[in-house]
Design an enzyme around this catalytic site. Structure first.
Site, PDB file in Angstrom:
ATOM      1  N   GLU A 209      10.274   4.427  -2.962  1.00  0.00           N
ATOM      2  CA  GLU A 209       9.532   3.203  -3.289  1.00  0.00           C
ATOM      3  C   GLU A 209      10.316   1.952  -2.897  1.00  0.00           C
ATOM      4  O   GLU A 209       9.819   1.085  -2.173  1.00  0.00           O
ATOM      5  CB  GLU A 209       9.227   3.170  -4.798  1.00  0.00           C
ATOM      6  CG  GLU A 209       8.463   1.940  -5.233  1.00  0.00           C
ATOM      7  CD  GLU A 209       7.073   1.893  -4.619  1.00  0.00           C
ATOM      8  OE1 GLU A 209       6.245   2.730  -4.991  1.00  0.00           O
ATOM      9  OE2 GLU A 209       6.817   1.041  -3.749  1.00  0.00           O
TER      10      GLU A 209
ATOM     11  N   ASP B  83       9.422  -0.680   0.113  1.00  0.00           N
ATOM     12  CA  ASP B  83       9.146  -2.089  -0.198  1.00  0.00           C
ATOM     13  C   ASP B  83      10.075  -3.014   0.579  1.00  0.00           C
ATOM     14  O   ASP B  83       9.638  -4.032   1.130  1.00  0.00           O
ATOM     15  CB  ASP B  83       9.309  -2.346  -1.706  1.00  0.00           C
ATOM     16  CG  ASP B  83       8.303  -1.573  -2.552  1.00  0.00           C
ATOM     17  OD1 ASP B  83       7.361  -1.001  -1.976  1.00  0.00           O
ATOM     18  OD2 ASP B  83       8.468  -1.528  -3.786  1.00  0.00           O
TER      19      ASP B  83
ATOM     20  N   SER C 167       1.402   1.096  -2.552  1.00  0.00           N
ATOM     21  CA  SER C 167       2.793   0.649  -2.489  1.00  0.00           C
ATOM     22  C   SER C 167       3.198   0.161  -1.117  1.00  0.00           C
ATOM     23  O   SER C 167       4.131  -0.620  -0.996  1.00  0.00           O
ATOM     24  CB  SER C 167       3.719   1.829  -2.791  1.00  0.00           C
ATOM     25  OG  SER C 167       3.834   2.027  -4.134  1.00  0.00           O
TER      26      SER C 167
END
Ligand SMILES: *[C@@H]1O[C@H](CO)[C@@H](O)[C@H](O)[C@H]1NC(C)=O
Ligand SMILES: *[C@@H]1O[C@H](CO)[C@@H](O)[C@H](O)[C@H]1NC(C)=O
Ligand SMILES: *[C@@H]1O[C@H](CO)[C@@H](O)[C@H](O)[C@H]1NC(C)=O
Ligand SMILES: *[C@@H]1O[C@H](CO)[C@@H](O)[C@H](O)[C@H]1NC(C)=O
Ligand SMILES: *[C@@H]1O[C@H](CO)[C@@H](O)[C@H](O)[C@H]1NC(C)=O
Length: 670
Positions: free
Chosen positions: A284, A288, A482
């Site tokens: 994650e 990002d 995401s």
């Protein structure tokens, strides 16, 4: 002495009396999900509780926010200073007095822990917390958590605090593990093979790289020029961003930029960013940071690592950003959980704080979740349950919720994209037409159960499948909302860069702007079914013409968004019947009720009839609350003999207060 003693007796008598009149503040019938009580929490264990104090004029801030964020308003994008926001959010002296008096009466130190003085923390024993708030703290375990948490199924307020305290945390918030939007649902394939940095739009789904995204949405590769325009990426649940992986990613997929371009680390509540280049659990944070660095070319990038549990981390993030001298202009967050796990009071308070951040000119983008209509229900065993589950924070109407799409010809909603309607937050005026248009398309015998008066999400969408990242030194394909969210946030940062360069204010709270220009600046996505991991035949929503709860109003068209932001696109050039016309009339209606709200534009298009009742309904709730507060405040003031002033007693703001009982077990982060 004697006087003090009798005073003490008097107070203990008062307490005994009021104990019988405790007002239930929040309660649950049972612990949700798979949380199991291990029995009462030991009486002598210490708890640190955060108390949210009622702001003095949240309705005024809301009116001001609609005015400054609505295109066409005379004060459009005149974002507020920290002090202006504080003038609305700071509790009234009656409220601070009530809380400080309560604390001192019970021998507690209340420490102010937020710049707006709207949060205090107290440390007390379980026995005292049970006594003061008619709670029954218990120790709870969860099969996928190694730690236990201490929570209560019910919390009450003594009458003297009713109307003054909005939230006591932690009490009834039970957060299931798995707050990450990205890769918790199992549909995200880690595809361990190197892929060329190309964008073959003839493929069914394609391979997402920065170059591909730049090409399909028209995002420029030229570096940003403004240094006071930070993009902040938040990280929770021990996710860390690897600098070596970012460097390798940039070398491979952005060969035109300096691979040593990195990010500034900020840390909160003990969060950190350990560098373990062989670690592959941090997909994650790496996704990002790589897609912000890879798309928001040259924009100053910050990575905020937040320790502790997710709910406390979210609320501490809001006060942390408010406390920054130089706050970011865009914040990207790819974490969420079901609304109900936060509880209404905590979610509402966090949402109000997002409003106050937006009013300062900060754009907040959150992923809409990867569980389709079933939010946190992403388990195949729950496919027959047609009660849809909303997720927070993206359900807050003061943030921009980003969904996911797939493919090119045409681009469609991907089946996992989170979408639906909040059970906590009513529909905001900026999307009421858009949502009404969608609801009309639902068959009358639609089997899904959801709150058709709730805030609909997402607002916008963007590709979310097979994004190439470098993880532990290897190229891997990952996806989810995401992936969509940091990419959309990067686009907003690039537009802000050009606005600042042109001497114009940044975009700030985005939604009224996005809905206003939807038909020209977004590509409507009209196909898809968000049944998530469930079979396609399962009840879920369908994408269609106009706004829908899968892709919002659509995917970005960079140059059109930029033109609208720069004021080059004529306001009102849109004419999608499914697009809300957030008009100045709404602002007028509101400003009549709050003298702090500025002049709106004239409300000559008649939409006041349409939106008025909703706004007035919302406001009257607030007015009633305000009235109660005023009455309570006056009552307190009179009882005290006209000396209701206490604020000088506050300890200095300290933001790193460690919450002794909010340590949650590791989330299963595959
Ligand atoms: C409150 O704070 C003061 C000063 O920091 C300290 O001396 C006192 O022990 C504290 N009391 C409690 C109950 O924590
Ligand atoms: C269906 O889901 C809802 C929302 O989470 C829940 O309240 C309800 O108990 C579920 N129903 C069944 C039969 O599991
Ligand atoms: C969801 O969509 C993906 C990509 O098109 C597909 O591979 C997957 O089988 C779909 N899932 C279900 C349950 O239909
Ligand atoms: C505006 O609306 C008219 C009539 O409904 C339609 O024919 C036209 O194509 C629309 N224009 C745009 C740019 O959507
Ligand atoms: C984060 O890491 C710390 C230290 O390794 C650990 O104690 C904590 O439980 C972890 N928290 C989560 C949510 O994974």
């Amino acid at each position: 002495m004697t006087f003090r003693k009798s005073l003490a007796l008097f107070f203990s008598h008062m307490i005994a009396v009021s104990a019988r009149r405790m007002v239930v503040h929040e309660s649950l019938a049972a612990a949700p999900g798979s949380f199991v009580s291990q029995g009462p929490a030991p009486a002598t264990d210490m708890l640190t509780l955060r108390l949210a104090l009622a702001p003095n004029n949240i309705a005024g801030l809301q009116a001001k926010m609609m005015s400054i964020s609505t295109p066409g308003s005379s004060e459009h994008r005149q974002w507020l200073s920290a002090d202006e926001v504080k003038s609305f959010v700071k509790p009234s002296s009656a409220t601070t007095f009530a809380v400080m008096k309560f604390a001192s009466t019970h021998g507690l130190n209340a420490t102010v822990i937020s710049p707006h003085e709207d949060w205090v923390s107290i440390t007390l024993s379980v026995a005292q917390a049970n006594d003061l708030f008619a709670a029954q703290y218990q120790v709870y375990s969860h099969p996928s958590m190694s730690n236990t948490i201490t929570r209560t199924l019910s919390v009450s307020l003594p009458p003297e605090l009713v109307g003054h305290i909005q939230v006591i945390h932690p009490t009834t918030a039970f957060l299931k593990p798995g707050s990450r939007t990205g890769s918790t649902t199992g549909h995200v394939q880690h595809n361990k093979r190197a892929t060329p940095p190309s964008c073959d739009t003839s493929l069914a789904s394609g391979v997402m790289t920065p170059a591909c995204l730049q090409s399909i949405y028209g995002i420029p590769a030229t570096p940003a020029t403004q240094s006071n325009n930070a993009l902040l990426v938040t990280a929770y649940v021990n996710q860390s961003a690897q600098k070596a992986d970012l460097e390798q990613f940039l070398e491979l997929l952005r060969p035109d930029v300096d691979p040593s371009e990195s990010f500034t680390l900020l840390s909160l509540d003990g969060g950190n960013d350990p560098q373990n280049p062989s670690d592959t659990k941090d997909d994650e944070a790496n996704l990002d940071i790589q897609y912000t660095a890879g798309i928001a070319t040259g924009v100053p990038l910050k990575f905020l690592s937040v320790g502790g549990d997710f709910a406390t981390g979210l609320l501490d993030t809001t006060t942390f950003i408010h406390g920054l001298e130089d706050p970011p202009t865009v914040v990207s967050t790819s974490y969420s959980l079901s609304e109900e796990s936060f509880g209404f009071t905590l979610a509402s308070k966090i949402c109000d704080t997002y409003m106050s951040l937006g009013a300062r000119g900060i754009s907040l983008l959150f992923s809409s979740g990867d569980g389709g209509v079933r939010g946190g229900h992403d388990d195949i065993s729950e496919c027959k349950n047609n009660t849809f589950v909303a997720t927070f924070p993206n359900s807050c109407p003061w943030v921009t919720s980003v969904g996911a799409t797939i493919g090119f010809g045409p681009e469609t909603a991907v089946n996992f994209t989170g979408g639906g309607f909040s059970n906590y937050f009513p529909i905001p005026s900026y999307q009421s037409d858009a949502v009404a248009g969608f609801l009309e398309t639902l068959p009358t015998d639609f089997q899904g159960t959801f709150n058709s008066n709730g805030r609909g999400y997402p607002d916008v969408s963007l590709q979310g499948v097979n994004f190439q990242i470098v993880l532990g030194g290897e190229v891997t394909g990952v996806g989810g909302t995401s992936a969509s969210t940091p990419t959309f946030a990067s686009i907003i940062s690039l537009i802000n860069d050009q606005l600042i360069a042109a001497g114009k204010p940044v975009l700030g709270f985005l939604n009224p702007f996005l809905y206003y220009y939807a038909s020209t600046a977004l590509t409507d996505i009209t196909a898809g079914h968000n049944s998530g991991v469930c079979p396609v035949s399962t009840v879920a929503f369908n994408a269609g013409v106009g706004w829908d709860p899968l892709t919002g109003s659509g995917t970005p068209i960079f140059d059109q968004l930029l033109a609208a932001a720069m004021g080059v696109a004529a306001p009102g050039s849109y004419n999608d019947t499914n697009t809300v016309h957030t008009s100045g009339a709404v602002v007028d209606t509101v400003s009549a009720l709050s003298d702090d709200s500025a002049t709106g534009t004239d409300g000559s298009d008649g939409s006041v009839r349409k939106y008025g009742p909703i706004i007035i309904g919302l406001l009257s709730g607030n007015l009633v609350l305000l009235l109660i507060l005023v009455i309570l405040g006056v009552g307190q003031y009179i009882r005290r003999g006209g000396t209701a002033r206490q604020s000088s007693k506050y300890a200095p703001v300290k933001l790193r207060e460690e919450d002794s009982m909010s340590k949650m077990a590791p989330y299963d982060v595959e």
